[in-house]
Design a protein around this motif. Structure first.
Motif, PDB file in Angstrom:
ATOM      1  N   MET A  31       0.813  -1.297   0.247  1.00 31.48           N
ATOM      2  CA  MET A  31      -0.102  -0.037  -0.087  1.00 31.48           C
ATOM      3  C   MET A  31       0.873   1.223  -0.265  1.00 31.48           C
ATOM      4  N   LYS A  32       1.904   1.374   0.830  1.00 27.62           N
ATOM      5  CA  LYS A  32       2.718   2.470   0.934  1.00 27.62           C
ATOM      6  C   LYS A  32       3.640   2.667  -0.272  1.00 27.62           C
ATOM      7  N   VAL A  33       3.957   1.543  -0.986  1.00 29.66           N
ATOM      8  CA  VAL A  33       4.915   1.787  -2.496  1.00 29.66           C
ATOM      9  C   VAL A  33       4.051   2.281  -3.311  1.00 29.66           C
ATOM     10  N   MET A  34       2.665   2.040  -3.435  1.00 28.11           N
ATOM     11  CA  MET A  34       1.710   2.272  -4.286  1.00 28.11           C
ATOM     12  C   MET A  34       1.751   4.015  -4.252  1.00 28.11           C
ATOM     13  N   LYS A  35       1.433   4.477  -3.223  1.00 31.95           N
ATOM     14  CA  LYS A  35       1.400   6.166  -2.968  1.00 31.95           C
ATOM     15  C   LYS A  35       2.689   6.719  -3.401  1.00 31.95           C
ATOM     16  N   LEU A  36       4.004   5.984  -2.787  1.00 36.00           N
ATOM     17  CA  LEU A  36       5.269   6.616  -3.006  1.00 36.00           C
ATOM     18  C   LEU A  36       5.318   6.664  -4.901  1.00 36.00           C
ATOM     19  N   LEU A  37       4.823   5.534  -5.291  1.00 35.57           N
ATOM     20  CA  LEU A  37       4.922   5.560  -6.812  1.00 35.57           C
ATOM     21  C   LEU A  37       4.312   6.733  -7.524  1.00 35.57           C
ATOM     22  N   TYR A  38       2.903   7.003  -6.934  1.00 34.16           N
ATOM     23  CA  TYR A  38       2.196   8.299  -7.309  1.00 34.16           C
ATOM     24  C   TYR A  38       2.976   9.514  -7.068  1.00 34.16           C
ATOM     25  N   TYR A  39       3.527   9.568  -6.211  1.00 32.96           N
ATOM     26  CA  TYR A  39       4.289  10.927  -5.804  1.00 32.96           C
ATOM     27  C   TYR A  39       5.714  10.734  -6.959  1.00 32.96           C
ATOM     28  N   VAL A  40       6.217   9.725  -6.916  1.00 33.51           N
ATOM     29  CA  VAL A  40       7.231   9.809  -8.010  1.00 33.51           C
ATOM     30  C   VAL A  40       6.934  10.221  -9.572  1.00 33.51           C
ATOM     31  N   GLN A  41       5.709   9.556  -9.756  1.00 36.46           N
ATOM     32  CA  GLN A  41       5.030  10.095 -11.271  1.00 36.46           C
ATOM     33  C   GLN A  41       4.649  11.485 -11.234  1.00 36.46           C
ATOM     34  N   GLY A  42       3.880  11.815 -10.357  1.00 41.54           N
ATOM     35  CA  GLY A  42       3.484  13.158 -10.183  1.00 41.54           C
ATOM     36  C   GLY A  42       4.559  14.300 -10.171  1.00 41.54           C
ATOM     37  N   THR A  43       5.658  14.144  -9.512  1.00 37.71           N
ATOM     38  CA  THR A  43       7.021  14.795  -9.271  1.00 37.71           C
ATOM     39  C   THR A  43       7.766  14.944 -10.540  1.00 37.71           C
ATOM     40  N   ASN A  44       8.018  13.912 -11.128  1.00 38.61           N
ATOM     41  CA  ASN A  44       8.703  13.691 -12.334  1.00 38.61           C
ATOM     42  C   ASN A  44       7.851  14.272 -13.658  1.00 38.61           C
TER      43      ASN A  44
ATOM     44  N   MET B 110      -2.225  15.336 -12.801  1.00 38.90           N
ATOM     45  CA  MET B 110      -1.053  15.169 -11.866  1.00 38.90           C
ATOM     46  C   MET B 110      -0.023  16.172 -11.912  1.00 38.90           C
ATOM     47  N   LYS B 111       0.408  16.378 -13.310  1.00 39.68           N
ATOM     48  CA  LYS B 111       1.358  17.356 -13.380  1.00 39.68           C
ATOM     49  C   LYS B 111       1.096  18.819 -13.028  1.00 39.68           C
ATOM     50  N   ILE B 112      -0.347  19.218 -13.159  1.00 37.51           N
ATOM     51  CA  ILE B 112      -0.621  20.601 -12.941  1.00 37.51           C
ATOM     52  C   ILE B 112      -0.662  20.411 -11.300  1.00 37.51           C
ATOM     53  N   PHE B 113      -1.158  19.769 -10.839  1.00 42.19           N
ATOM     54  CA  PHE B 113      -1.439  19.650  -9.245  1.00 42.19           C
ATOM     55  C   PHE B 113       0.050  19.604  -8.601  1.00 42.19           C
ATOM     56  N   PHE B 114       0.941  18.598  -9.228  1.00 43.14           N
ATOM     57  CA  PHE B 114       2.275  18.558  -8.509  1.00 43.14           C
ATOM     58  C   PHE B 114       3.069  19.715  -8.804  1.00 43.14           C
ATOM     59  N   LYS B 115       2.758  20.745  -9.990  1.00 43.10           N
ATOM     60  CA  LYS B 115       3.543  21.887 -10.043  1.00 43.10           C
ATOM     61  C   LYS B 115       3.184  22.855  -9.200  1.00 43.10           C
ATOM     62  N   THR B 116       1.878  22.888  -8.918  1.00 42.18           N
ATOM     63  CA  THR B 116       1.290  23.718  -7.994  1.00 42.18           C
ATOM     64  C   THR B 116       1.968  23.566  -6.502  1.00 42.18           C
TER      65      THR B 116
END
Length: 156
Positions: free
Chosen positions: A31-44, A143-149
């Motif tokens: 469960m935790k790695v799924m969320k970390l992957l989301y943050y990796v993708q969004g940040t990238n 994701m890109k728009i949200f993470f940029k903000t």
């Protein structure tokens, strides 16, 4: 783009090192790695304007998820297990890529000490998950728009 499992292995190797270093460290869970992957993708997406891995991030009931990772670790809670030479090779490959290394370290530093439940609650309060119908693909553009903000808000 890098295979999503290489990112999973990066986080597994990191978790294994923490468990060996600190007796209070929790084992990385699916469960935790799924969320970390989301943050990796969004940040990238926000920083480099491209996906880190090709897999879609889905809006599942318990937060963002990657189906291939769920399939690989089906029925498992803790996912560190035995670290193989291949796992270490995946870790090194990401470490040796300056862009990916920057992203995974930023995500680990920001979210690595949070529990899976804390991360689930956090992702549930964020626009990409909230604005996506359950089980649908979270739009990379959203994701890109949200993470940029978020990056500007937190670093501006």
């Amino acid at each position: 783009m890098t295979d999503v499992m290489k990112f999973v292995n990066w986080f597994r190797v990191k978790s294994n090192a923490q468990i060996r270093q600190f007796n209070f460290a929790d084992e990385l869970t699916q469960m935790k790695v799924m969320k970390l992957l989301y943050y990796v993708q969004g940040t990238n997406l926000a920083v480099y304007n491209k996906k880190a891995f090709s897999d879609d991030v889905l809006a599942w009931k318990y937060g963002p998820a990657v189906e291939a990772v769920h399939t690989r670790f089906a029925g498992k809670r803790g996912i560190v297990g035995v670290i193989t030479a291949e796992d270490l090779s995946d870790y090194k490959e990401i470490e040796d890529n300056s862009e990916l290394s920057t992203v995974v370290h930023a995500v680990q530093d920001a979210f690595g000490d949070k529990s899976a439940i804390e991360l689930m609650n956090q992702t549930h309060s964020e626009r990409p998950w909230k604005e996506t119908r359950q089980s649908d693909v979270i739009d990379p553009e959203l994701m890109k728009i949200f993470f940029k903000t978020e990056l500007v808000k937190n670093n501006g």
